[in-house]
Design an enzyme around this catalytic site. Structure first.
Site, PDB file in Angstrom:
ATOM      1  N   GLU A 173       0.367  -0.694   0.129  1.00 16.91           N
ATOM      2  CA  GLU A 173       0.026   0.446   0.573  1.00 16.91           C
ATOM      3  C   GLU A 173       1.001   1.331   0.105  1.00 16.91           C
ATOM      4  O   GLU A 173       0.709   2.406   1.111  1.00 16.91           O
ATOM      5  CB  GLU A 173      -0.775   0.468   1.266  1.00 16.91           C
ATOM      6  CG  GLU A 173      -2.135  -1.070   1.161  1.00 16.91           C
ATOM      7  CD  GLU A 173      -3.163  -1.589   2.733  1.00 16.91           C
ATOM      8  OE1 GLU A 173      -2.827  -0.222   3.325  1.00 16.91           O
ATOM      9  OE2 GLU A 173      -3.928  -2.117   2.305  1.00 16.91           O
ATOM     10  N   GLU A 359      -4.495  -8.874   0.065  1.00 17.35           N
ATOM     11  CA  GLU A 359      -5.961  -8.242   1.260  1.00 17.35           C
ATOM     12  C   GLU A 359      -7.393  -8.242   1.172  1.00 17.35           C
ATOM     13  O   GLU A 359      -7.760  -7.398   0.142  1.00 17.35           O
ATOM     14  CB  GLU A 359      -5.664  -6.878   1.812  1.00 17.35           C
ATOM     15  CG  GLU A 359      -4.145  -6.850   2.509  1.00 17.35           C
ATOM     16  CD  GLU A 359      -3.709  -5.567   3.569  1.00 17.35           C
ATOM     17  OE1 GLU A 359      -4.429  -4.817   3.801  1.00 17.35           O
ATOM     18  OE2 GLU A 359      -2.203  -5.394   3.667  1.00 17.35           O
ATOM     19  N   TRP A 413      -2.472  -0.447  13.733  1.00 18.03           N
ATOM     20  CA  TRP A 413      -2.217   1.325  13.651  1.00 18.03           C
ATOM     21  C   TRP A 413      -2.487   2.243  14.200  1.00 18.03           C
ATOM     22  O   TRP A 413      -2.478   2.360  15.065  1.00 18.03           O
ATOM     23  CB  TRP A 413      -2.116   1.516  11.970  1.00 18.03           C
ATOM     24  CG  TRP A 413      -1.510   0.798  11.109  1.00 18.03           C
ATOM     25  CD1 TRP A 413      -2.542  -0.592  10.516  1.00 18.03           C
ATOM     26  CD2 TRP A 413      -0.114  -0.363  10.908  1.00 18.03           C
ATOM     27  NE1 TRP A 413      -1.926  -1.533   9.604  1.00 18.03           N
ATOM     28  CE2 TRP A 413      -0.471  -1.623  10.307  1.00 18.03           C
ATOM     29  CE3 TRP A 413       0.934  -0.048  11.482  1.00 18.03           C
ATOM     30  CZ2 TRP A 413       1.241  -2.059   9.470  1.00 18.03           C
ATOM     31  CZ3 TRP A 413       1.765  -0.251  11.401  1.00 18.03           C
ATOM     32  CH2 TRP A 413       1.931  -1.390  10.397  1.00 18.03           C
TER      33      TRP A 413
HETATM   34  O1  IFM Z   1      -4.220  -3.265   9.062  1.00 16.33           O
HETATM   35  C1  IFM Z   1      -3.658  -3.018   7.851  1.00 16.33           C
HETATM   36  C2  IFM Z   1      -3.534  -3.404   7.134  1.00 16.33           C
HETATM   37  O2  IFM Z   1      -2.100  -3.238   7.607  1.00 16.33           O
HETATM   38  C3  IFM Z   1      -2.825  -2.622   5.846  1.00 16.33           C
HETATM   39  N1  IFM Z   1      -4.228  -3.099   4.826  1.00 16.33           N
HETATM   40  C4  IFM Z   1      -5.376  -3.076   5.512  1.00 16.33           C
HETATM   41  C5  IFM Z   1      -5.897  -3.418   6.716  1.00 16.33           C
HETATM   42  C6  IFM Z   1      -6.670  -3.102   7.220  1.00 16.33           C
HETATM   43  O3  IFM Z   1      -6.788  -1.656   8.237  1.00 16.33           O
END
Ligand code: IFM
Length: 458
Positions: A173, A359, A413
């Site tokens: 990302e 993801e 986060w």
């Molecule tokens: O937890 C995060 C991940 O680190 C990166 N993609 C989105 C997920 C959910 O917010």
């Protein structure tokens, strides 16, 4: 709610050779902050700043995966997945350059062997946001030097693991690294400056491009790609202004990353809109960024609706909160068709060799009842996204794998431990793991024995 009539995905609806996995990242699960020579990352620094993390927590212990990884890999195996996506912590391997830390590499050696013993194909990501703090002190992603240090880091890791690991994801990302890290300041290092964000994005992309040939040189037969967080962007109304604002927003959200990776340079409309903040680009950078990859990773969560907002933000655009739509506990809109739309778009407009959903997942306020987590909403979310994926593949889009986010509840986060995305519940006081109903559903689906008809509706 939409799409409920499409539910009923079955393992057998997907290609036999499909990659099925779960996904995690180092800082979110490992803990062991200073063990075996790990140095601080920008997230250790950022978490220590008052007010930056919702519950005042950090990833110092997280899921203690550094010590409990055999149990975690056992869970992944028990689900019936054949792959596991994780990330390597740069601060376990290097502080500020110099010699790689052998004990840090030893950990990933053990982890990779543990995956192979369990029939899990390792899918490491080299950068999932935990930059060594020492590099931030020298400018971090705003400094061109970091690009070259990333290539050195990729070299050290792939030399050590490349005999057993064929799939490599360079960055997770890049939008988040650049924009959350440097534009809105929600993530480490917490900078709020558009020009810094664009410069950081350019360096992240360039570091990807320089790492690709390094990985290929060390790993014969390597398959390399980046994982992008992309969002379908929809205008709030039929007005010309909203359509133009949505286009600009799509430019920075999506095309700013996809276009250069596929040899088109930065989108002209975004460069014009942000001309005062344009990054410094050197001769040859775009050729390097466009290094041929083997797949594109899509991290999909939610679509965005955009209205024109003169004077607001660098793009004069605003995200509109639509009423009456299904949302997760994070407030993210649930839209499986958005994932299908993005997959079709990536295929049609950019034509990568393969696409993996690297993801996809949801956060809900889980409740523990008699030692069980009945997370019907997450189960429904998962089932509906898999149904959308099945239909997209049937339409000819070359999707080769799916990784659910996440194997475990973890450090989310800036939200700390207040947001649970796991298929497995983690009690952070005792470190006890309990497979949620959604995890049991995924397990039954992957074993082909699922009572997958009629998963519970949210
Ligand atoms: O937890 C995060 C991940 O680190 C990166 N993609 C989105 C997920 C959910 O917010």
């Amino acid at each position: 709610m939409t799409d409920i009539e499409h539910i009923d995905p079955e393992r057998g609806d997907f290609p036999v050779a499909f990659t099925w996995g779960t996904s995690t990242s180092s800082y979110q699960i490992e803990g062991a902050r200073h063990e075996d020579g790990r140095v601080d990352s920008i997230w250790d620094t950022f978490s220590a700043r008052p007010g930056r993390i919702r519950d005042g927590s950090s990833g110092a212990v997280a899921c203690d995966h550094y010590h409990r990884w055999p149990e975690d890999l056992d869970i992944a195996r028990s689900l019936g997945t054949n792959a596991y996506r994780f990330s390597i912590a740069w601060p376990r391997i290097f502080g500020d350059g110099g010699t790689p830390n052998g004990r840090g590499l030893d950990f990933y050696d053990r982890l990779v062997d543990g995956m192979l013993e369990r029939g899990l194909q390792p899918w490491p990501t080299l950068y999932h946001w935990d930059l060594p703090q020492a590099l931030q002190d020298r400018g971090g992603w705003m400094a061109r030097e970091t690009v070259h240090l990333f290539a050195d880091y990729a070299d050290a890791v792939t030399r050590r693991l490349g005999d057993r690991v064929a799939q490599w994801i360079t960055h997770n990302e890049p939008w988040c690294t650049a924009m959350h890290g440097h534009m809105d300041g929600m993530h480490a290092p917490g900078i709020r400056d558009v020009a810094s964000a664009l410069q950081a994005s350019h360096h992240v992309l360039l570091s990807h491009g320089l790492a690709v040939p390094v990985i290929r040189a060390n790993v014969p037969g390597a398959r390399v790609g980046a994982a992008l967080s992309l969002h379908p962007v929809r205008p709030a109304s039929a007005s010309r202004e909203d359509a133009a604002a949505a286009h600009r927003h799509d430019g920075l959200r999506n095309r700013w990353f996809l276009d250069p990776l596929f040899g088109k340079g930065y989108p002209r409309d975004v460069l014009e809109a942000l001309r005062d903040a344009a990054p410094r680009i050197e001769a040859g950078d775009f050729d390097a960024i466009a290094a041929q990859t083997d797949f594109t990773g899509l991290n999909y969560y939610f679509p965005e609706t955009i209205a024109a907002a003169p004077g607001e933000g660098p793009l004069h655009a605003r995200v509109v909160h639509r009423e009456g739509v299904e949302r997760t506990a994070f407030g993210w809109e649930v839209a499986p068709d958005g994932m299908a739309q993005l997959l079709r778009r990536i295929h049609a407009e950019y034509g990568p060799r393969a696409i993996y959903v690297t993801e996809n997942g949801s956060c809900y306020d889980d409740a523990m009842e008699n030692g069980q987590v009945h997370d019907a909403q997450r189960t429904s979310y998962l089932a509906r996204h898999l149904a959308a994926l099945r239909d997209t593949i049937a339409q000819g889009v070359p999707v080769a794998g799916y990784f659910a986010w996440s194997l475990l509840d973890n450090f989310e986060w800036a939200e700390g431990y207040t947001r649970r995305f796991g298929l497995t519940h983690v009690d952070f006081a005792t470190q006890r793991r309990i497979l949620k109903d959604s995890g049991k559903w995924y397990r039954a689906f992957l074993h082909g024995s699922a009572a997958v008809s009629n998963p519970p509706q949210p």
